[in-house]
Write a protein that holds these residues in place. Sequence first.
Motif: not given
Length: 56
Positions: A56, A53, A49
Motif C-alpha cells: 500500500r 499492507k 492482508r
Amino acid sequence: MSRKQGITIGKTRGFLYFLAKLLGDVNAVKRGTVGKRIARRVVGRATGRGIGKIFR
C-alpha cells in the motif's frame, strides 16, 4: 441511456466461485477435514492482508 442489468459475466463468475467454495465445504465435511480447511482460510486471509499492507 439506461442499461439493463441482467446476468453479467461478473455475476456469473461470482456465483460459480461461491458454488465451488460451497462444494469444497461439503467435500471437507464428508472427508472429515473441516478443521484443516478453516485453518487454511484463516491463514490465507491473514497472509493476504499482510501482503496488502506491504504494497500500500
